[in-house]
Design a protein around this motif. Sequence first.
Motif, PDB file in Angstrom:
ATOM      1  N   ASP A 172     -48.384  -1.295 -31.730  1.00 18.97           N
ATOM      2  CA  ASP A 172     -49.764  -1.618 -32.099  1.00 18.97           C
ATOM      3  C   ASP A 172     -50.755  -0.540 -31.638  1.00 18.97           C
ATOM      4  O   ASP A 172     -51.863  -0.837 -31.200  1.00 18.97           O
ATOM      5  N   ALA A 173     -50.336   0.714 -31.764  1.00 20.54           N
ATOM      6  CA  ALA A 173     -51.191   1.838 -31.364  1.00 20.54           C
ATOM      7  C   ALA A 173     -52.442   1.905 -32.230  1.00 20.54           C
ATOM      8  O   ALA A 173     -52.409   1.595 -33.424  1.00 20.54           O
TER       9      ALA A 173
ATOM     10  N   PRO B  88     -47.924  -5.464 -35.095  1.00 16.43           N
ATOM     11  CA  PRO B  88     -47.140  -6.410 -35.874  1.00 16.43           C
ATOM     12  C   PRO B  88     -46.189  -7.255 -35.032  1.00 16.43           C
ATOM     13  O   PRO B  88     -45.458  -8.075 -35.578  1.00 16.43           O
ATOM     14  N   GLY B  89     -46.179  -7.113 -33.724  1.00 16.20           N
ATOM     15  CA  GLY B  89     -45.227  -7.837 -32.891  1.00 16.20           C
ATOM     16  C   GLY B  89     -45.530  -9.315 -32.701  1.00 16.20           C
ATOM     17  O   GLY B  89     -44.744 -10.035 -32.116  1.00 16.20           O
TER      18      GLY B  89
END
Length: 159
Positions: free
Chosen positions: A20-21, A135-136
Amino acid sequence: MRWWDIEPVLELEKDLFPEDAWSRGMFWSDLAHARGPEATRRYVVAECPEGGRIVGYGGLASAGDVADVQTIAVAREHWGTGLGAVILTELLRAATAFECAQVLLECRVDNVRAQKLYERFGFEAIGFRRGYYQPGNVDAIVMRLNDPSTSVRGTEING
Protein backbone atom coordinates in the motif's frame (compact mmCIF):
# COMPACT_ATOMS: atom_id res chain seq x y z
CA MET A 1 10.73 17.45 2.41
CA ARG A 2 11.16 19.06 -0.98
CA TRP A 3 10.33 17.86 -4.48
CA TRP A 4 13.82 16.44 -4.99
CA ASP A 5 13.30 14.17 -1.98
CA ILE A 6 10.33 12.38 -3.56
CA GLU A 7 12.32 9.75 -5.49
CA PRO A 8 14.40 8.55 -2.50
CA VAL A 9 11.29 8.70 -0.29
CA LEU A 10 9.45 6.53 -2.83
CA GLU A 11 12.22 3.93 -2.66
CA LEU A 12 11.89 3.75 1.11
CA GLU A 13 8.09 3.79 0.86
CA LYS A 14 8.05 0.82 -1.52
CA ASP A 15 10.45 -1.14 0.70
CA LEU A 16 8.48 -0.54 3.89
CA PHE A 17 4.92 -0.61 2.51
CA PRO A 18 5.05 -2.85 -0.58
CA GLU A 19 1.29 -3.48 -0.73
CA ASP A 20 0.00 0.00 0.00
CA ALA A 21 2.84 2.39 -0.85
CA TRP A 22 2.00 5.98 -1.64
CA SER A 23 2.38 7.04 -5.25
CA ARG A 24 4.59 9.81 -6.60
CA GLY A 25 1.44 11.84 -7.25
CA MET A 26 0.28 11.54 -3.65
CA PHE A 27 3.55 13.04 -2.37
CA TRP A 28 3.52 15.77 -5.06
CA SER A 29 -0.05 16.67 -4.16
CA ASP A 30 0.67 17.01 -0.45
CA LEU A 31 3.92 18.92 -1.02
CA ALA A 32 1.96 21.42 -3.14
CA HIS A 33 0.21 22.44 0.11
CA ALA A 34 3.33 22.57 2.28
CA ARG A 35 4.73 26.01 1.46
CA GLY A 36 3.66 29.60 1.78
CA PRO A 37 1.30 31.48 4.08
CA GLU A 38 -1.66 29.21 3.24
CA ALA A 39 0.26 25.95 3.94
CA THR A 40 -1.79 23.14 5.47
CA ARG A 41 0.86 20.39 5.27
CA ARG A 42 4.24 19.74 6.87
CA TYR A 43 6.56 17.04 5.52
CA VAL A 44 9.99 16.26 6.92
CA VAL A 45 12.84 13.93 5.99
CA ALA A 46 15.64 12.50 8.10
CA GLU A 47 19.01 12.05 6.41
CA CYS A 48 21.83 9.77 7.45
CA PRO A 49 24.85 11.90 8.46
CA GLU A 50 27.09 9.67 6.37
CA GLY A 51 26.18 10.29 2.73
CA GLY A 52 22.91 12.15 3.19
CA ARG A 53 20.69 9.15 2.34
CA ILE A 54 17.07 9.61 3.44
CA VAL A 55 16.35 7.15 6.26
CA GLY A 56 13.00 8.48 7.45
CA TYR A 57 10.17 10.83 6.66
CA GLY A 58 6.82 11.97 7.93
CA GLY A 59 3.90 14.13 6.94
CA LEU A 60 1.04 15.95 8.61
CA ALA A 61 -2.08 17.67 7.21
CA SER A 62 -4.11 20.25 9.09
CA ALA A 63 -7.71 21.32 8.62
CA GLY A 64 -9.11 23.84 11.05
CA ASP A 65 -8.13 22.82 14.56
CA VAL A 66 -7.49 19.15 13.70
CA ALA A 67 -4.32 17.68 12.24
CA ASP A 68 -3.82 14.23 10.78
CA VAL A 69 -0.54 12.36 10.67
CA GLN A 70 -0.48 11.23 7.05
CA THR A 71 2.62 9.05 7.16
CA ILE A 72 5.70 8.20 9.20
CA ALA A 73 8.39 5.82 8.02
CA VAL A 74 11.86 4.85 9.22
CA ALA A 75 14.34 2.65 7.34
CA ARG A 76 14.56 -0.80 8.92
CA GLU A 77 18.21 -0.39 9.89
CA HIS A 78 17.19 2.63 12.01
CA TRP A 79 14.32 0.95 13.87
CA GLY A 80 14.79 1.24 17.62
CA THR A 81 17.07 4.28 17.39
CA GLY A 82 14.48 6.88 18.36
CA LEU A 83 14.25 8.32 14.84
CA GLY A 84 10.50 7.69 14.68
CA ALA A 85 10.08 9.73 17.87
CA VAL A 86 12.14 12.57 16.39
CA ILE A 87 9.97 12.64 13.26
CA LEU A 88 6.75 12.47 15.29
CA THR A 89 7.99 15.31 17.51
CA GLU A 90 8.52 17.48 14.43
CA LEU A 91 5.02 16.69 13.18
CA LEU A 92 3.49 17.53 16.55
CA ARG A 93 5.41 20.81 16.58
CA ALA A 94 3.89 21.54 13.17
CA ALA A 95 0.41 20.71 14.51
CA THR A 96 1.03 23.14 17.37
CA ALA A 97 2.19 25.82 14.90
CA PHE A 98 -0.98 25.21 12.86
CA GLU A 99 -2.88 25.79 16.15
CA CYS A 100 -4.47 22.34 16.10
CA ALA A 101 -6.25 21.23 19.28
CA GLN A 102 -5.97 17.55 18.40
CA VAL A 103 -4.07 15.19 16.14
CA LEU A 104 -5.51 12.04 14.59
CA LEU A 105 -3.84 9.13 12.83
CA GLU A 106 -4.51 5.66 11.51
CA CYS A 107 -2.16 2.80 12.31
CA ARG A 108 -2.23 -0.75 11.00
CA VAL A 109 -3.60 -3.12 13.63
CA ASP A 110 -0.56 -5.35 13.09
CA ASN A 111 1.98 -2.54 13.61
CA VAL A 112 2.37 -2.84 17.37
CA ARG A 113 5.77 -1.10 17.32
CA ALA A 114 4.20 2.07 15.88
CA GLN A 115 1.24 1.88 18.26
CA LYS A 116 3.63 1.84 21.22
CA LEU A 117 5.42 4.93 19.87
CA TYR A 118 2.14 6.82 19.53
CA GLU A 119 1.00 5.76 23.00
CA ARG A 120 4.28 7.08 24.48
CA PHE A 121 3.33 10.48 23.07
CA GLY A 122 -0.15 10.30 24.60
CA PHE A 123 -2.21 9.05 21.65
CA GLU A 124 -5.24 6.93 22.59
CA ALA A 125 -7.14 4.46 20.43
CA ILE A 126 -10.62 5.79 19.65
CA GLY A 127 -11.86 3.46 16.92
CA PHE A 128 -11.22 1.18 13.96
CA ARG A 129 -11.41 1.49 10.19
CA ARG A 130 -12.19 -1.91 8.69
CA GLY A 131 -10.18 -2.75 5.57
CA TYR A 132 -8.51 0.68 5.59
CA TYR A 133 -5.19 -0.48 4.11
CA GLN A 134 -5.65 -1.80 0.59
CA PRO A 135 -5.13 -4.01 -1.29
CA GLY A 136 -4.33 -6.17 1.76
CA ASN A 137 -7.67 -5.32 3.43
CA VAL A 138 -5.88 -4.65 6.76
CA ASP A 139 -7.78 -2.82 9.51
CA ALA A 140 -6.55 0.41 11.05
CA ILE A 141 -6.70 1.67 14.60
CA VAL A 142 -7.71 5.32 14.78
CA MET A 143 -5.76 7.18 17.45
CA ARG A 144 -6.13 10.69 18.86
CA LEU A 145 -3.92 13.06 20.80
CA ASN A 146 -5.48 16.06 22.50
CA ASP A 147 -3.33 19.20 22.76
CA PRO A 148 -0.19 18.22 20.82
CA SER A 149 1.77 21.06 22.42
CA THR A 150 1.95 19.11 25.69
CA SER A 151 3.72 16.18 23.99
CA VAL A 152 6.54 18.30 22.57
CA ARG A 153 7.01 20.86 25.33
CA GLY A 154 10.60 20.77 26.56
CA THR A 155 11.90 18.46 23.84
CA GLU A 156 14.90 19.42 21.81
CA ILE A 157 16.02 18.01 18.49
CA ASN A 158 19.71 17.83 17.80
CA GLY A 159 20.78 17.53 14.25
